[in-house]
Design a protein around this motif. Structure first.
Motif, PDB file in Angstrom:
ATOM      1  N   ALA A 115      19.626  24.990  47.462  1.00 35.67           N
ATOM      2  CA  ALA A 115      20.724  23.907  46.993  1.00 35.67           C
ATOM      3  C   ALA A 115      20.127  22.827  46.289  1.00 35.67           C
ATOM      4  O   ALA A 115      18.856  22.736  46.154  1.00 35.67           O
ATOM      5  CB  ALA A 115      21.421  23.035  48.138  1.00 35.67           C
ATOM      6  N   ILE A 118      23.057  16.692  44.158  1.00 37.18           N
ATOM      7  CA  ILE A 118      24.169  16.351  43.320  1.00 37.18           C
ATOM      8  C   ILE A 118      23.933  15.175  42.329  1.00 37.18           C
ATOM      9  O   ILE A 118      23.226  13.874  42.898  1.00 37.18           O
ATOM     10  CB  ILE A 118      25.530  15.801  43.916  1.00 37.18           C
ATOM     11  N   VAL A 245      24.580  20.625  46.374  1.00 35.69           N
ATOM     12  CA  VAL A 245      25.643  21.843  45.788  1.00 35.69           C
ATOM     13  C   VAL A 245      24.808  23.095  46.060  1.00 35.69           C
ATOM     14  O   VAL A 245      23.609  23.140  45.576  1.00 35.69           O
ATOM     15  CB  VAL A 245      26.232  21.526  44.369  1.00 35.69           C
ATOM     16  N   GLU A 247      22.877  26.437  45.137  1.00 29.76           N
ATOM     17  CA  GLU A 247      22.346  27.095  43.713  1.00 29.76           C
ATOM     18  C   GLU A 247      23.029  28.352  43.744  1.00 29.76           C
ATOM     19  O   GLU A 247      22.489  29.211  44.202  1.00 29.76           O
ATOM     20  CB  GLU A 247      20.961  26.810  43.650  1.00 29.76           C
ATOM     21  N   ASN A 260      32.539  28.858  47.885  1.00 31.36           N
ATOM     22  CA  ASN A 260      31.449  27.532  48.524  1.00 31.36           C
ATOM     23  C   ASN A 260      30.298  27.999  48.866  1.00 31.36           C
ATOM     24  O   ASN A 260      29.486  28.074  49.842  1.00 31.36           O
ATOM     25  CB  ASN A 260      32.382  27.072  49.748  1.00 31.36           C
ATOM     26  N   CYS A 281      22.572  28.536  50.334  1.00 28.71           N
ATOM     27  CA  CYS A 281      23.374  29.063  49.156  1.00 28.71           C
ATOM     28  C   CYS A 281      24.373  29.658  49.572  1.00 28.71           C
ATOM     29  O   CYS A 281      25.141  30.183  48.721  1.00 28.71           O
ATOM     30  CB  CYS A 281      22.400  29.560  48.170  1.00 28.71           C
TER      31      CYS A 281
END
Length: 390
Positions: A115, A118, A245, A247, A260, A281
């Motif tokens: 991930a 943000i 978030v 990757e 998601n 991920c």
């Protein structure tokens, strides 16, 4: 695995917890062909949890948090390619294209891309605005600390609060700004949020919830942070920890199913039968919660990568585990098991005022079923509850 597959090639993209574990478990599961492990950082695969704690405080060095020594990868005949980026996956051709122009053919592929933080659209280009995800991030923070007296931490999740605790121990004036109504709101209940808020305030952290950051100010160097209520807090450093978030960019360009995160089935297989995925991920089906979940934890990365490796080698293992997490702040160890979202009943053993010395356990129930628990300085209770929930 049959001898006919000995010439096969498995490429693992992502060299953190999930990727490193997956490569090693491939050998344990009988993969005799070639393994290439690709990582975009220059360092050997390392533990991420100590970054916001022991590494930032200076208690541990980069070498002390390595997952495995370089010789282990060599001994397992794993081709470890560091500081290497993948430009694209070409599933129809079963090839991986590197940014250098090199192309690698694969028989099986594993995505462990993790991930990314943000990014706030604020403070771009200002020296002293930091994120905390990689070893390079922490080294950049440490390099500035001697010139810093006031730090603003944006975000009161695990990373933000762990960083705040370390910075207070280092003698910095720390203000934590959280846009939600309480700390750790995404991951725990109100009692635990109240406990950690008091804990940080007792250690001198200025904690502000319902704080909407609207600007990170400065000329070349950050000097303050402004909130929507008109308040401005001085800072020579800002650490942004507002979540991550998954990757999924490579998976998306390869037209894999995304939900998601990279969509995997109970065997950690993606929508392409020759591509597997594990770690932060991915989203996977949870038998315990009867829905798909995406987990950001070392436990998930390690356990899911083991299942993926076994199934790449022809197995049919199902990923079915109870998630667990931990966080160290000051003299407090929080150990959590399960996901408390949607709880309708809480049972508490212990009191917030004595939790540091005597411990405290908060159990979360939904429709009479235990779905999660938070344990403060109660390792034995944590282990017992974890066994109960399996």
């Amino acid at each position: 695995m049959s001898e006919a597959l000995a010439s096969n090639h498995c490429i693992v993209i992502g060299a953190s917890h999930a990727g490193s574990q997956l490569a090693v478990h491939l050998r344990k599961s009988g993969w005799t062909g070639k393994i290439t492990l690709i990582g975009d950082e220059p360092q050997l695969p390392y533990h991420r949890p100590p970054l916001s704690k022991a590494v930032m405080s200076g208690e541990k060095s980069a070498e002390q948090i390595l997952l495995r020594p370089e010789q282990m990868y060599q001994a397992q005949n794993i081709d470890l390619r560091l500081n290497t980026r993948v430009a694209a996956i070409l599933p129809q051709e079963k090839r991986v294209q590197l940014t250098t122009g090199e192309s690698l053919a694969y028989d099986k592929l594993a995505l462990c891309t993790g991930a990314r933080p943000i990014h706030l659209p604020l403070g771009d280009g200002l020296d002293g605005v930091c994120y905390l995800r990689t070893l390079a991030d922490v080294e950049a923070i440490r390099a500035r600390l001697d010139q810093v007296a006031d730090v603003v931490v944006i975000g009161a999740g695990y990373i933000g609060l762990e960083a705040a605790a370390v910075l207070r121990k280092l003698g910095k004036q720390v203000t934590v700004l959280e846009r939600e109504s309480r700390v750790l709101k995404r991951v725990t209940g109100e009692q635990m949020s109240d406990f950690f808020a008091r804990l940080h305030e007792q250690h001198g952290v200025q904690l502000r919830c319902n704080a909407e950051v609207v600007a990170i100010n400065g000329r070349g160097q950050v000097d303050s942070v402004s909130c929507a209520d008109g308040r401005t807090i001085k800072a020579q450093m800002v650490i942004v920890g507002v979540g991550v978030v998954p990757e999924t960019s490579l998976a998306e360009s390869a037209e894999l199913r995304i939900e998601n995160g990279i969509y995997v089935d109970e065997h950690s297989r993606t929508s392409d039968p020759d591509i597997f995925a594990a770690g932060d991920c991915t989203s996977h089906p949870s038998e315990l919660y009867q829905r798909r979940v995406r987990l950001e934890s070392v436990q998930n990365a390690n356990d899911q990568s083991r299942v993926a490796a076994a199934n790449i080698c022809g197995g049919t293992e199902v990923y079915h585990v109870t998630p667990w997490f931990w966080s160290d702040q000051y003299d407090v160890k929080l150990q959590s098991v399960g996901l408390c979202h949607g709880y309708d009943e809480v049972q508490t053993d212990g009191a917030p005022d004595t939790a540091v010395e005597e411990g405290m356990v908060v159990k979360y129930y939904r429709e009479g079923k235990l779905i999660a628990a938070d344990c403060i300085n109660r390792a034995r209770d944590f282990m017992a509850i974890k066994k109960e929930m399996v």
